[in-house]
Design a protein around this motif. Structure first.
Motif: not given
Length: 170
Positions: A134, A142, A144, A167, A170
């Motif tokens: 990714i 981005q 999640g 992303y 993390k």
């Protein structure tokens, strides 16, 4: 032991079918009798030897459990043995004209126990799915978001957790 046309046979999976075909004997229980009559449609005898019929194959000789063990041993590790996998071994035995009801399960079990197959067999080191990297050019580019739960109800009657992951960091 059962006498079928003056031949002594040990009781195994073939006995009820042979008794029905040769002597027209059925068990007293209706359900068992119906099951044997249903199975017997796929079998025939030549002399007193039981054979399984198939649509696209020749007659397959039905083997006792002892004969089946010998057949697996010979085809898997015999003089021309190829140490095939379970499914391939079962198909090769059937191509040789032999059959018993648990052929595939028995072949797979034998292959799992074969020391040579375990030592020299191919090992798959591939992951179950393809890995995708990714790429995120900068932080907070981005996200999640997922909902986790249900959990036991907590204070305020909450059961789910909303999880958000950046992303890039993390």
């Amino acid at each position: 032991m059962v006498m079928v046309h003056n031949i002594q046979r040990k009781l195994d999976w073939r006995s009820p079918i042979l008794e029905y075909i040769l002597e027209n004997k059925l068990p007293m229980k209706k359900s068992e009798a119906r099951a044997i009559m249903f199975k017997a449609r796929n079998y025939c005898t030549i002399g007193s030897v039981l054979y399984r019929r198939a649509l696209t194959e020749p007659l397959l000789r039905c083997l006792s459990p002892e004969e089946a063990d010998k057949a697996i041993l010979e085809v898997h590790t015999g003089i021309c043995g190829e140490h095939l996998g379970g499914k391939s071994l079962a198909l090769k035995i059937m191509r040789q004209g032999m059959y018993w009801p648990t052929i595939r399960k028995d072949c797979e079990g034998y292959v799992r126990k074969c020391q040579a197959c375990q030592r020299h067999g191919n090992m798959s080191h591939r992951p179950t799915t393809e890995l995708n990297s990714i790429l995120a050019p900068c932080s907070f580019y981005q996200w999640g978001v997922d909902i986790v739960g249900p959990f036991p109800k907590s204070k305020g009657q909450c059961q789910y957790i909303v999880v958000a992951v950046n992303y890039a960091t993390k």
